[in-house]
Design a protein around this motif. Sequence first.
Motif, PDB file in Angstrom:
ATOM      1  N   ALA A  17       0.816  -1.204   0.000  1.00  0.00           N
ATOM      2  CA  ALA A  17       0.000   0.000   0.000  1.00  0.00           C
ATOM      3  C   ALA A  17       0.853   1.258   0.000  1.00  0.00           C
ATOM      4  CB  ALA A  17      -0.941   0.001   1.200  1.00  0.00           C
ATOM      5  N   ALA A  18       0.335   2.267  -0.667  1.00  0.00           N
ATOM      6  CA  ALA A  18       0.973   3.582  -0.686  1.00  0.00           C
ATOM      7  C   ALA A  18       0.150   4.513   0.201  1.00  0.00           C
ATOM      8  CB  ALA A  18       1.022   4.112  -2.114  1.00  0.00           C
ATOM      9  N   TYR A  19       0.609   5.732   0.361  1.00  0.00           N
ATOM     10  CA  TYR A  19      -0.190   6.669   1.145  1.00  0.00           C
ATOM     11  C   TYR A  19      -1.515   6.909   0.418  1.00  0.00           C
ATOM     12  CZ  TYR A  19       1.386  10.120  -2.263  1.00  0.00           C
ATOM     13  OH  TYR A  19       1.641  10.794  -3.430  1.00  0.00           O
ATOM     14  N   PRO A  20      -2.596   7.114   1.169  1.00  0.00           N
ATOM     15  CA  PRO A  20      -3.894   7.340   0.518  1.00  0.00           C
ATOM     16  C   PRO A  20      -3.862   8.627  -0.291  1.00  0.00           C
ATOM     17  CG  PRO A  20      -4.124   7.147   2.907  1.00  0.00           C
ATOM     18  CD  PRO A  20      -2.667   7.138   2.601  1.00  0.00           C
ATOM     19  N   ARG A  21      -4.521   8.601  -1.435  1.00  0.00           N
ATOM     20  CA  ARG A  21      -4.583   9.795  -2.282  1.00  0.00           C
ATOM     21  C   ARG A  21      -5.968   9.944  -2.884  1.00  0.00           C
ATOM     22  NH1 ARG A  21       0.212   8.460  -5.678  1.00  0.00           N
ATOM     23  NH2 ARG A  21       0.600   7.311  -3.834  1.00  0.00           N
ATOM     24  N   LEU A  22      -6.401  11.176  -3.035  1.00  0.00           N
ATOM     25  CA  LEU A  22      -7.675  11.462  -3.675  1.00  0.00           C
ATOM     26  C   LEU A  22      -7.530  11.335  -5.186  1.00  0.00           C
ATOM     27  CD1 LEU A  22      -8.839  14.568  -1.652  1.00  0.00           C
ATOM     28  CD2 LEU A  22     -10.004  12.368  -1.797  1.00  0.00           C
ATOM     29  N   VAL A  23      -8.465  10.623  -5.809  1.00  0.00           N
ATOM     30  CA  VAL A  23      -8.461  10.468  -7.260  1.00  0.00           C
ATOM     31  C   VAL A  23      -9.886  10.610  -7.794  1.00  0.00           C
ATOM     32  CG1 VAL A  23      -6.417   8.972  -7.302  1.00  0.00           C
ATOM     33  CG2 VAL A  23      -8.676   7.959  -7.123  1.00  0.00           C
ATOM     34  N   ASP A  24      -9.990  11.013  -9.048  1.00  0.00           N
ATOM     35  CA  ASP A  24     -11.278  11.097  -9.732  1.00  0.00           C
ATOM     36  C   ASP A  24     -11.059  10.573 -11.144  1.00  0.00           C
ATOM     37  OD1 ASP A  24     -13.853  11.669 -10.527  1.00  0.00           O
ATOM     38  OD2 ASP A  24     -13.481  13.802 -10.831  1.00  0.00           O
ATOM     39  N   HIS A  25     -11.493   9.341 -11.379  1.00  0.00           N
ATOM     40  CA  HIS A  25     -11.305   8.730 -12.698  1.00  0.00           C
ATOM     41  C   HIS A  25     -12.557   7.966 -13.110  1.00  0.00           C
ATOM     42  CE1 HIS A  25     -10.829   4.669 -11.019  1.00  0.00           C
ATOM     43  NE2 HIS A  25     -10.149   5.248 -10.054  1.00  0.00           N
ATOM     44  N   ASP A  26     -12.721   7.761 -14.360  1.00  0.00           N
ATOM     45  CA  ASP A  26     -13.797   6.944 -14.923  1.00  0.00           C
ATOM     46  C   ASP A  26     -15.185   7.341 -14.421  1.00  0.00           C
ATOM     47  OD1 ASP A  26     -11.876   5.386 -16.298  1.00  0.00           O
ATOM     48  OD2 ASP A  26     -11.574   4.146 -14.516  1.00  0.00           O
ATOM     49  N   ASN A  27     -15.391   8.631 -14.188  1.00  0.00           N
ATOM     50  CA  ASN A  27     -16.684   9.147 -13.728  1.00  0.00           C
ATOM     51  C   ASN A  27     -17.164   8.490 -12.439  1.00  0.00           C
ATOM     52  OD1 ASN A  27     -17.033  10.969 -15.910  1.00  0.00           O
ATOM     53  ND2 ASN A  27     -17.615   9.241 -17.215  1.00  0.00           N
ATOM     54  N   GLU A  28     -16.249   8.093 -11.585  1.00  0.00           N
ATOM     55  CA  GLU A  28     -16.607   7.463 -10.313  1.00  0.00           C
ATOM     56  C   GLU A  28     -16.766   8.483  -9.200  1.00  0.00           C
ATOM     57  OE1 GLU A  28     -13.870   4.394  -9.224  1.00  0.00           O
ATOM     58  OE2 GLU A  28     -14.352   3.164 -10.953  1.00  0.00           O
ATOM     59  N   GLY A  29     -16.305   9.696  -9.399  1.00  0.00           N
ATOM     60  CA  GLY A  29     -16.312  10.691  -8.333  1.00  0.00           C
ATOM     61  C   GLY A  29     -15.038  10.582  -7.513  1.00  0.00           C
ATOM     62  N   TRP A  30     -14.829  11.547  -6.672  1.00  0.00           N
ATOM     63  CA  TRP A  30     -13.618  11.574  -5.852  1.00  0.00           C
ATOM     64  C   TRP A  30     -13.657  10.455  -4.830  1.00  0.00           C
ATOM     65  CZ3 TRP A  30      -9.526  14.154  -7.259  1.00  0.00           C
ATOM     66  CH2 TRP A  30      -9.683  15.235  -8.122  1.00  0.00           C
ATOM     67  N   HIS A  31     -12.547   9.763  -4.721  1.00  0.00           N
ATOM     68  CA  HIS A  31     -12.425   8.680  -3.741  1.00  0.00           C
ATOM     69  C   HIS A  31     -10.953   8.440  -3.438  1.00  0.00           C
ATOM     70  CE1 HIS A  31     -12.224   6.768  -7.725  1.00  0.00           C
ATOM     71  NE2 HIS A  31     -11.488   5.823  -7.154  1.00  0.00           N
ATOM     72  N   LEU A  32     -10.687   7.590  -2.449  1.00  0.00           N
ATOM     73  CA  LEU A  32      -9.316   7.307  -2.033  1.00  0.00           C
ATOM     74  C   LEU A  32      -8.761   6.090  -2.755  1.00  0.00           C
ATOM     75  CD1 LEU A  32      -9.494   7.745   1.841  1.00  0.00           C
ATOM     76  CD2 LEU A  32      -8.287   9.199   0.232  1.00  0.00           C
ATOM     77  N   HIS A  33      -7.496   6.189  -3.141  1.00  0.00           N
ATOM     78  CA  HIS A  33      -6.728   5.030  -3.598  1.00  0.00           C
ATOM     79  C   HIS A  33      -5.586   4.824  -2.607  1.00  0.00           C
ATOM     80  CE1 HIS A  33      -7.679   4.552  -8.168  1.00  0.00           C
ATOM     81  NE2 HIS A  33      -8.736   4.408  -7.403  1.00  0.00           N
ATOM     82  N   TYR A  34      -5.299   3.566  -2.331  1.00  0.00           N
ATOM     83  CA  TYR A  34      -4.208   3.217  -1.424  1.00  0.00           C
ATOM     84  C   TYR A  34      -3.086   2.553  -2.208  1.00  0.00           C
ATOM     85  CZ  TYR A  34      -7.595   4.047   2.286  1.00  0.00           C
ATOM     86  OH  TYR A  34      -8.510   4.618   3.125  1.00  0.00           O
ATOM     87  N   ARG A  35      -2.834   3.054  -3.396  1.00  0.00           N
ATOM     88  CA  ARG A  35      -1.806   2.482  -4.247  1.00  0.00           C
ATOM     89  C   ARG A  35      -1.284   3.553  -5.183  1.00  0.00           C
ATOM     90  NH1 ARG A  35      -5.167   2.381  -8.507  1.00  0.00           N
ATOM     91  NH2 ARG A  35      -7.256   1.646  -8.193  1.00  0.00           N
ATOM     92  N   ASP A  36      -0.109   3.291  -5.733  1.00  0.00           N
ATOM     93  CA  ASP A  36       0.477   4.217  -6.682  1.00  0.00           C
ATOM     94  C   ASP A  36      -0.160   4.036  -8.057  1.00  0.00           C
ATOM     95  OD1 ASP A  36       2.308   5.346  -4.857  1.00  0.00           O
ATOM     96  OD2 ASP A  36       3.669   3.654  -5.134  1.00  0.00           O
ATOM     97  N   ASP A  37      -0.053   5.051  -8.875  1.00  0.00           N
ATOM     98  CA  ASP A  37      -0.552   4.968 -10.244  1.00  0.00           C
ATOM     99  C   ASP A  37       0.375   4.111 -11.096  1.00  0.00           C
ATOM    100  OD1 ASP A  37      -2.673   6.688  -9.672  1.00  0.00           O
ATOM    101  OD2 ASP A  37      -1.491   8.475 -10.151  1.00  0.00           O
ATOM    102  N   GLY A  38      -0.163   3.527 -12.149  1.00  0.00           N
ATOM    103  CA  GLY A  38       0.640   2.800 -13.124  1.00  0.00           C
ATOM    104  C   GLY A  38       1.118   1.430 -12.674  1.00  0.00           C
ATOM    105  N   GLN A  39       0.489   0.850 -11.682  1.00  0.00           N
ATOM    106  CA  GLN A  39       0.936  -0.454 -11.204  1.00  0.00           C
ATOM    107  C   GLN A  39       0.325  -1.587 -12.027  1.00  0.00           C
ATOM    108  OE1 GLN A  39      -0.105  -0.166  -6.982  1.00  0.00           O
ATOM    109  NE2 GLN A  39       2.081  -0.104  -6.556  1.00  0.00           N
ATOM    110  N   SER A  40       0.957  -2.744 -11.939  1.00  0.00           N
ATOM    111  CA  SER A  40       0.466  -3.925 -12.630  1.00  0.00           C
ATOM    112  C   SER A  40      -0.755  -4.479 -11.899  1.00  0.00           C
ATOM    113  CB  SER A  40       1.552  -4.996 -12.679  1.00  0.00           C
ATOM    114  OG  SER A  40       1.803  -5.495 -11.373  1.00  0.00           O
ATOM    115  N   MET A  41      -1.460  -5.404 -12.548  1.00  0.00           N
ATOM    116  CA  MET A  41      -2.614  -6.048 -11.930  1.00  0.00           C
ATOM    117  C   MET A  41      -2.269  -6.693 -10.586  1.00  0.00           C
ATOM    118  SD  MET A  41      -4.849  -9.294 -13.260  1.00  0.00           S
ATOM    119  CE  MET A  41      -5.948  -8.466 -14.383  1.00  0.00           C
ATOM    120  N   PRO A  42      -1.208  -7.496 -10.489  1.00  0.00           N
ATOM    121  CA  PRO A  42      -0.887  -8.091  -9.185  1.00  0.00           C
ATOM    122  C   PRO A  42      -0.587  -7.046  -8.104  1.00  0.00           C
ATOM    123  CG  PRO A  42       0.305  -9.214 -10.928  1.00  0.00           C
ATOM    124  CD  PRO A  42      -0.341  -8.013 -11.546  1.00  0.00           C
ATOM    125  N   GLN A  43       0.109  -5.983  -8.473  1.00  0.00           N
ATOM    126  CA  GLN A  43       0.420  -4.938  -7.489  1.00  0.00           C
ATOM    127  C   GLN A  43      -0.844  -4.235  -7.010  1.00  0.00           C
ATOM    128  OE1 GLN A  43       3.135  -2.888 -10.105  1.00  0.00           O
ATOM    129  NE2 GLN A  43       4.899  -3.415  -8.828  1.00  0.00           N
TER     130      GLN A  43
END
Length: 171
Positions: A82-108
Amino acid sequence: MQLNPYGEYAVLLASSLANHWPSDRDGIEERTREVGMSMPFPRLPDDHAQVRSVIDDWLAVVDAPSDLERAQLLNTQLASAAAYPRLVDHDNEGWHLHYRDDGQSMPQVLRSVICTGTALHLTTRGMHRLHRCEASPCTNVVVDVTRNGRQRYCSVRCANRAAVRRHRARA
């Protein structure tokens, strides 16, 4: 308002993969879509084997003999994923938290999402709400999302089978 989008769906995804392992990478990706993950995953040749490793590591958490050991195993996995939580807004889902870095593989991504979701599930619902089905010889994982927190079996079929065995043992 959904405050914990990782908890339930991530743990249910992990148990689905553990209980019914897909035969190929596309099957894994299909399961991620079924639980609402919409992000595209870069296609790498060892995705299938690497996700199997993620699930095997997660099963060690499921099978841990104590809450303390379960927490230690999960903390180790979280530290590696896990990475530090970050606010993201993608794919028309609205703002939410991701606990991972961008650009990672499926297993990651799955390691991060499953570890974080499991930690949230266990801390908000209870450390006892993740275990194996109690209907022998079934070994499926049970993710208890019931209101009362007493789910013992992975399915109605296993619950019925156990009830019949108890009845026959009394007769």
